[in-house]
Write an enzyme that holds these catalytic residues in place. Structure first.
Site, mmCIF file in Angstrom:
data_model
loop_
_atom_site.group_PDB
_atom_site.id
_atom_site.type_symbol
_atom_site.label_atom_id
_atom_site.label_comp_id
_atom_site.label_asym_id
_atom_site.label_seq_id
_atom_site.Cartn_x
_atom_site.Cartn_y
_atom_site.Cartn_z
ATOM 1 N N ASP A 116 -3.196 1.731 12.058
ATOM 2 C CA ASP A 116 -4.535 1.297 11.643
ATOM 3 C C ASP A 116 -5.421 2.492 11.302
ATOM 4 O O ASP A 116 -6.235 2.430 10.377
ATOM 5 C CB ASP A 116 -5.192 0.465 12.753
ATOM 6 C CG ASP A 116 -4.520 -0.886 12.929
ATOM 7 O OD1 ASP A 116 -3.702 -1.264 12.057
ATOM 8 O OD2 ASP A 116 -4.815 -1.572 13.922
ATOM 9 N N ASP B 32 -4.753 -3.790 6.271
ATOM 10 C CA ASP B 32 -4.069 -3.105 5.181
ATOM 11 C C ASP B 32 -4.335 -3.798 3.840
ATOM 12 O O ASP B 32 -4.653 -3.142 2.843
ATOM 13 C CB ASP B 32 -2.570 -3.064 5.467
ATOM 14 C CG ASP B 32 -1.803 -2.307 4.405
ATOM 15 O OD1 ASP B 32 -2.153 -1.153 4.125
ATOM 16 O OD2 ASP B 32 -0.856 -2.873 3.832
ATOM 17 N N ASP C 185 -6.428 -2.315 0.635
ATOM 18 C CA ASP C 185 -5.861 -2.234 -0.719
ATOM 19 C C ASP C 185 -6.838 -2.783 -1.745
ATOM 20 O O ASP C 185 -7.068 -2.191 -2.807
ATOM 21 C CB ASP C 185 -4.551 -3.015 -0.796
ATOM 22 C CG ASP C 185 -3.422 -2.347 -0.034
ATOM 23 O OD1 ASP C 185 -3.590 -1.184 0.377
ATOM 24 O OD2 ASP C 185 -2.376 -3.003 0.146
ATOM 25 N N ARG D 69 6.223 0.269 11.555
ATOM 26 C CA ARG D 69 7.613 -0.108 11.834
ATOM 27 C C ARG D 69 8.237 0.807 12.875
ATOM 28 O O ARG D 69 9.012 0.373 13.729
ATOM 29 C CB ARG D 69 8.424 -0.091 10.538
ATOM 30 C CG ARG D 69 8.093 -1.234 9.598
ATOM 31 C CD ARG D 69 9.065 -1.283 8.423
ATOM 32 N NE ARG D 69 8.897 -0.129 7.542
ATOM 33 C CZ ARG D 69 8.017 -0.077 6.546
ATOM 34 N NH1 ARG D 69 7.212 -1.102 6.320
ATOM 35 N NH2 ARG D 69 7.933 0.993 5.773
ATOM 36 N N ASP E 121 1.337 4.076 6.407
ATOM 37 C CA ASP E 121 0.917 3.251 7.536
ATOM 38 C C ASP E 121 1.954 2.181 7.862
ATOM 39 O O ASP E 121 2.203 1.869 9.028
ATOM 40 C CB ASP E 121 -0.476 2.633 7.302
ATOM 41 C CG ASP E 121 -0.539 1.725 6.085
ATOM 42 O OD1 ASP E 121 0.503 1.480 5.453
ATOM 43 O OD2 ASP E 121 -1.653 1.261 5.757
ATOM 44 N N GLY E 122 2.608 1.626 6.814
ATOM 45 C CA GLY E 122 3.655 0.645 7.068
ATOM 46 C C GLY E 122 4.843 1.255 7.788
ATOM 47 O O GLY E 122 5.399 0.664 8.723
ATOM 48 N N VAL F 260 -4.382 5.351 10.068
ATOM 49 C CA VAL F 260 -3.929 5.826 8.762
ATOM 50 C C VAL F 260 -4.448 4.912 7.652
ATOM 51 O O VAL F 260 -4.868 5.375 6.583
ATOM 52 C CB VAL F 260 -2.392 5.910 8.730
ATOM 53 C CG1 VAL F 260 -1.892 6.275 7.335
ATOM 54 C CG2 VAL F 260 -1.895 6.935 9.742
ATOM 55 N N THR F 261 -4.423 3.607 7.895
ATOM 56 C CA THR F 261 -4.936 2.648 6.910
ATOM 57 C C THR F 261 -6.397 2.917 6.598
ATOM 58 O O THR F 261 -6.811 2.955 5.432
ATOM 59 C CB THR F 261 -4.778 1.208 7.426
ATOM 60 O OG1 THR F 261 -3.390 0.921 7.636
ATOM 61 C CG2 THR F 261 -5.342 0.205 6.426
#
Length: 204
Positions: free
Chosen positions: A29, A87, A91, A74, A69-70, A31-32
């Protein structure tokens, strides 16, 4: 589609960074938010003030965090529902900032009403592209079709913006026209797919 095909390659590039962030305790979050704020700020303050090349470069760097971030989520065992919503919202905010900044610059010192119209039209089509998919998925359908998704949209607008910034004539106009046509086709493809899947189904 480019987004799907590029993800494995980008994931390999990001792998050492992901390991470093994991050790540092940085969350997906975070990083997002960094990527969203950086992309929006770069669009507003660089593109919006006519620094098209540097704006395109800066936005591109921050947009690449969208894949980081994804990967980080993961690596931590899977993302959260809140993270997924954050996220997607980020975007949309970044995309809108890019097109709005172009419209702002070209409605003032850039002085090109055609680019303003193209940028605003592409912005609307981008929103429709995302909304049709989100609404379809909310109805229990799938809508993963389309000629132009976010990756293609960003490549076209950022390449056009950057090339214009280094003096290549009509680069932005050409890219925006291609994006407009591709996005229009994509919206049509998604409505057709929803229509196909919804045959015989009624609202709950």
């Amino acid at each position: 589609m480019l987004g799907v095909n590029l993800r494995p390659a980008v994931a390999r590039v990001w792998a050492p960074v992901v390991r470093t962030l994991l050790r540092a305790g940085i969350t997906a979050d975070t990083v997002t938010l960094l990527g969203t704020v950086g992309a929006v700020a770069s669009a507003v303050f660089l593109v919006g003030n006519g620094w098209l090349w540097w704006g395109a470069v800066a936005v591109t760097l921050f947009v690449l965090l969208d894949m980081l971030d994804g990967a980080l989520a993961r690596a931590r065992g899977g993302g959260s529902v809140f993270g997924a919503v954050l996220d997607s919202t980020g975007d949309r905010a970044a995309d809108a900032a890019i097109f709005a900044a172009l419209a702002w610059w070209y409605s003032g010192e850039g002085d090109n009403r055609m680019v303003v119209w193209l940028a605003l039209t592409c912005l609307v089509l981008g929103v429709l592209t995302s909304y049709v998919k989100a609404r379809a998925e909310g109805m229990g359908l799938t809508c993963d079709v389309g000629l132009v998704e976010r990756t293609e949209r960003l490549i076209l607008v950022l390449v056009g913006t950057g090339f214009t910034g280094i003096g290549i004539p009509y680069a932005l106009q050409v890219c925006l026209w291609v994006l407009l046509v591709g996005s229009t086709i994509t919206v049509g493809q998604r409505f057709a797919e929803v229509h196909r899947q919804s045959q015989g189904r009624t609202l709950p």
